[in-house]
Design an enzyme around this catalytic site. Structure first.
Site, PDB file in Angstrom:
ATOM      1  N   GLY A 191       0.699  -1.162   0.043  1.00  0.00           N
ATOM      2  CA  GLY A 191      -0.051  -0.063  -0.100  1.00  0.00           C
ATOM      3  C   GLY A 191       0.793   1.307  -0.050  1.00  0.00           C
ATOM      4  O   GLY A 191       0.141   2.351   0.217  1.00  0.00           O
TER       5      GLY A 191
ATOM      6  N   GLU B 118       3.884  -6.769   0.753  1.00  0.00           N
ATOM      7  CA  GLU B 118       3.502  -7.145  -0.549  1.00  0.00           C
ATOM      8  C   GLU B 118       3.320  -5.766  -1.233  1.00  0.00           C
ATOM      9  O   GLU B 118       2.250  -5.384  -1.867  1.00  0.00           O
ATOM     10  CB  GLU B 118       2.137  -7.501  -0.325  1.00  0.00           C
TER      11      GLU B 118
ATOM     12  N   GLY C 194       3.364  -3.247  -4.487  1.00  0.00           N
ATOM     13  CA  GLY C 194       2.832  -3.623  -5.930  1.00  0.00           C
ATOM     14  C   GLY C 194       3.032  -2.232  -6.653  1.00  0.00           C
ATOM     15  O   GLY C 194       3.978  -2.179  -7.438  1.00  0.00           O
ATOM     16  N   ARG C 195       2.483  -1.192  -6.393  1.00  0.00           N
ATOM     17  CA  ARG C 195       2.698  -0.051  -7.164  1.00  0.00           C
ATOM     18  C   ARG C 195       3.946   0.831  -6.702  1.00  0.00           C
ATOM     19  O   ARG C 195       4.554   1.174  -8.013  1.00  0.00           O
ATOM     20  CB  ARG C 195       1.409   1.098  -6.388  1.00  0.00           C
TER      21      ARG C 195
ATOM     22  N   CYS D 118     -16.231   8.374 -25.740  1.00  0.00           N
ATOM     23  CA  CYS D 118     -17.514   9.238 -25.854  1.00  0.00           C
ATOM     24  C   CYS D 118     -17.911   9.354 -24.199  1.00  0.00           C
ATOM     25  O   CYS D 118     -19.186   8.757 -23.991  1.00  0.00           O
ATOM     26  CB  CYS D 118     -18.395   8.245 -26.819  1.00  0.00           C
ATOM     27  N   GLU D 119     -17.210   9.957 -23.651  1.00  0.00           N
ATOM     28  CA  GLU D 119     -17.448  10.206 -22.164  1.00  0.00           C
ATOM     29  C   GLU D 119     -16.822  11.569 -21.789  1.00  0.00           C
ATOM     30  O   GLU D 119     -15.552  12.052 -22.132  1.00  0.00           O
ATOM     31  CB  GLU D 119     -17.095   9.179 -21.230  1.00  0.00           C
TER      32      GLU D 119
ATOM     33  N   TYR E  36      -1.067  -0.465 -12.947  1.00  0.00           N
ATOM     34  CA  TYR E  36      -2.639  -0.074 -13.038  1.00  0.00           C
ATOM     35  C   TYR E  36      -3.187   0.125 -14.373  1.00  0.00           C
ATOM     36  O   TYR E  36      -4.351   0.389 -14.682  1.00  0.00           O
ATOM     37  CB  TYR E  36      -3.131   0.631 -11.993  1.00  0.00           C
TER      38      TYR E  36
END
Length: 417
Positions: A240, A278, A280-281, A347-348, A376
């Site tokens: 995290g 752990e 990740g990022r 298209c948003e 991500y």
């Protein structure tokens, strides 16, 4: 190489006469060779971050320990293979992530299966593969797994505890608070731990309190909430650690975080246990950039320039999901002349990648770079509006190699029945 830096680009990058290179490869040349959008990763960064993490844990923890890559951040076979070669473990949260980790060459013994809704098929897949550790999310899952393991065998497990700790992050990536969908409260964990399981080896406890965190206090409070459950061989404190996405964000040091987590674990649990972390990022985010081609530039309503690129929410959902901020630059021109809003092609109206970029006179055809996209982006890529997903390119010593090819239009209907 200093890993604690406010610089948003890979450490193995350079800027010569305002021209960006990643891993010794010119960014504009990469865009021409591989097309855009494209995820570009510096391989040396990945390897050096893995080594720094493992080295910090060995230095600061007085017992056995393991750095386990949270593969959800970048489930790319070539990247997983790099981390397997560097001696890391890998955490997987689905049958698909498990399949990728095995294909990448991880020893099944260093794999950790997570998930709050594991199917019987996924549990059986893990058992058949010889996955070293399965993290139990709730008591009913423990009963199912105990039955699946069968007589004459024992499966090592950790019990995921929800410590009831809030942390300063977006609600969508907060996981350790009371009422979280992940894990079980301490009282339920205590009941599970007290039972006599025929085929489960209760090795220890696991927690994860959220992502994109900077202050150490939430981890300390969470570990203190786990301590009354007893002494165990293994404590997995999750990951995290946050990373800076803009120059205004705090810089972080992966090795310093690991040293701090080792201290948190000592204070809460004493000594003589295995410590598992752990990240990740923190291992992959700053190792990657995304390259886009500018397709249109037009004036906005309040004096800004609207810069439309050939990607958007199909290759980076984080700004739309969490309001995540990013910065942008041009690959071959320096300066911050014009206030720009970098938007995608979808298209948003919410398909906005960078709301307040400063760019030097952007023009159609420019190669635009968004840094800190190693985590991500590829993991959440999708085919909205029928846009093929981008390639992943690894760069090192001036050589670029394709790790994942770009999808084709034919791929979009390859699964049609």
């Amino acid at each position: 190489m200093a890993l604690a830096t406010a610089d948003l680009y890979p450490a193995d990058s350079s800027l010569v006469e305002a021209r960006l290179a990643i891993g010794g490869c010119d960014a504009v040349a990469l865009a021409e060779r591989f097309g855009t959008p494209a995820y570009v990763l510096a391989e040396r960064d990945l390897r050096e971050r893995a080594r720094a993490a493992a080295g910090a844990l060995a230095e600061h923890h007085d017992g056995p320990g393991r750095i386990v890559f949270a593969s959800k951040a970048l489930p790319c076979t070539a990247v997983l293979r790099i981390f397997a070669e560097e001696g890391l473990g890998c955490d997987v949260a689905s049958g698909g992530e498990l399949h990728l980790a095995l294909r990448a060459g991880f020893d099944p013994a260093v794999l950790y299966l997570h998930g709050n809704a594991k199917s019987d098929a996924e549990l059986a897949q893990a058992l058949d593969a010889g996955v070293g550790t399965i993290v139990l999310d709730h008591p009913a899952e423990a009963e199912r797994l105990d039955a699946l393991v069968g007589a004459g065998r024992r499966q090592r497990v950790l019990v995921r505890v929800t410590p009831g700790v809030d942390a300063d992050t977006h609600a969508s990536i907060l996981t350790g608070q009371a009422g979280s969908k992940f894990g079980m409260p301490p009282a339920a964990a205590a009941e599970l731990l007290a039972r006599d399981w025929a085929n489960l080896e209760l090795a220890g406890l696991h927690m994860h309190i959220g992502s994109q965190l900077f202050a150490p206090d939430p981890w300390r409070r969470a570990a203190e909430a786990l301590a009354p459950l007893g002494r165990f061989a293994t404590y997995d404190l999750g990951g995290g650690l946050g990373v800076p996405y803009t120059r205004e964000d705090r810089s972080t040091d992966l090795a310093a975080w690991i040293a701090g987590m080792a201290q948190v674990a000592r204070d809460a649990f004493g000594s003589g246990f295995e410590l598992v972390l752990e990240p990740g990022r923190a291992l992959v985010a700053q190792a990657g950039v995304t390259l886009y081609r500018v397709e249109a530039v037009k004036p906005g309503a309040v004096g800004e320039q609207i810069v439309a690129v050939d990607g958007g929410m199909s290759d980076n959902l984080r700004p739309m999901l969490y309001g995540a901020p990013y910065e942008a630059a041009l690959a071959d021109r320096a300066g911050e002349d014009d206030l720009c809003q970098v938007v995608g092609k979808h298209c948003e109206s919410g398909d906005v990648l960078v709301r307040d970029a400063r760019l030097p006179g952007p023009r159609r055809g420019d190669v635009l770079v968004v840094p800190v996209t190693g985590a991500y982006g590829h993991a959440m890529a999708n085919n909205y509006n029928g846009v093929p997903r981008p390639p992943v390119v690894l760069c090192r010593d001036g050589e670029a190699r394709l790790a994942v090819r770009r999808e084709t239009y034919e791929d979009l209907h390859a699964r049609d029945a």
